[in-house]
Design a protein around this motif. Structure first.
Motif, PDB file in Angstrom:
ATOM      1  N   UNK A  64       0.827  -1.209   0.000  1.00  0.00           N
ATOM      2  CA  UNK A  64       0.000   0.000   0.000  1.00  0.00           C
ATOM      3  C   UNK A  64       0.855   1.251   0.000  1.00  0.00           C
ATOM      4  N   UNK A  65       1.930   1.261   0.783  1.00  0.00           N
ATOM      5  CA  UNK A  65       2.814   2.423   0.791  1.00  0.00           C
ATOM      6  C   UNK A  65       3.454   2.637  -0.570  1.00  0.00           C
ATOM      7  N   UNK A  66       3.836   1.543  -1.235  1.00  0.00           N
ATOM      8  CA  UNK A  66       4.430   1.657  -2.565  1.00  0.00           C
ATOM      9  C   UNK A  66       3.420   2.196  -3.567  1.00  0.00           C
ATOM     10  N   UNK A  67       2.165   1.747  -3.491  1.00  0.00           N
ATOM     11  CA  UNK A  67       1.125   2.252  -4.399  1.00  0.00           C
ATOM     12  C   UNK A  67       0.870   3.732  -4.170  1.00  0.00           C
ATOM     13  N   UNK A  68       0.824   4.145  -2.894  1.00  0.00           N
ATOM     14  CA  UNK A  68       0.614   5.565  -2.593  1.00  0.00           C
ATOM     15  C   UNK A  68       1.761   6.405  -3.127  1.00  0.00           C
ATOM     16  N   UNK A  69       2.983   5.930  -2.946  1.00  0.00           N
ATOM     17  CA  UNK A  69       4.149   6.673  -3.437  1.00  0.00           C
ATOM     18  C   UNK A  69       4.123   6.769  -4.955  1.00  0.00           C
ATOM     19  N   UNK A  70       3.728   5.699  -5.619  1.00  0.00           N
ATOM     20  CA  UNK A  70       3.653   5.722  -7.080  1.00  0.00           C
ATOM     21  C   UNK A  70       2.571   6.691  -7.540  1.00  0.00           C
ATOM     22  N   UNK A  71       1.435   6.710  -6.847  1.00  0.00           N
ATOM     23  CA  UNK A  71       0.368   7.645  -7.205  1.00  0.00           C
ATOM     24  C   UNK A  71       0.819   9.080  -7.006  1.00  0.00           C
ATOM     25  N   UNK A  72       1.530   9.331  -5.897  1.00  0.00           N
ATOM     26  CA  UNK A  72       2.000  10.688  -5.628  1.00  0.00           C
ATOM     27  C   UNK A  72       2.980  11.147  -6.690  1.00  0.00           C
ATOM     28  N   UNK A  73       3.904  10.280  -7.052  1.00  0.00           N
ATOM     29  CA  UNK A  73       4.888  10.674  -8.057  1.00  0.00           C
ATOM     30  C   UNK A  73       4.234  10.824  -9.422  1.00  0.00           C
ATOM     31  N   UNK A  74       3.260  10.006  -9.755  1.00  0.00           N
ATOM     32  CA  UNK A  74       2.557  10.133 -11.030  1.00  0.00           C
ATOM     33  C   UNK A  74       1.673  11.363 -11.023  1.00  0.00           C
ATOM     34  N   UNK A  75       1.103  11.694  -9.870  1.00  0.00           N
ATOM     35  CA  UNK A  75       0.239  12.868  -9.769  1.00  0.00           C
ATOM     36  C   UNK A  75       1.017  14.158  -9.929  1.00  0.00           C
ATOM     37  N   UNK A  76       2.261  14.176  -9.500  1.00  0.00           N
ATOM     38  CA  UNK A  76       3.077  15.375  -9.629  1.00  0.00           C
ATOM     39  C   UNK A  76       3.444  15.623 -11.086  1.00  0.00           C
ATOM     40  N   UNK A  77       3.564  14.570 -11.869  1.00  0.00           N
ATOM     41  CA  UNK A  77       3.954  14.711 -13.268  1.00  0.00           C
ATOM     42  C   UNK A  77       2.760  14.950 -14.182  1.00  0.00           C
TER      43      UNK A  77
END
Length: 61
Positions: A28-41
């Protein structure tokens, strides 16, 4: 002797459950981090935001 075996089985089951829960939390932490990084781009508004959130109850007078 039977109580000792039951205790050992239960302890092993709890260890297995704890390891599984750690793995789920890590995923779950990895998915959240991936969403955050994708959301910034990603440019533009997010699909799940539709302006200011309204209160679903009417105001009391």
């Amino acid at each position: 002797m039977v109580e000792y075996e039951i205790h050992r089985l239960r302890a092993a089951e709890l260890r297995h459950l704890a390891a599984h829960q750690r793995l789920v939390g890590e995923a779950l932490r990895a998915r959240r981090a991936a969403r955050r990084s994708a959301g910034a781009e990603a440019p533009g508004p997010r699909a799940d935001t539709h302006g200011p959130r309204r209160n679903r109850f009417t105001r009391a007078a």
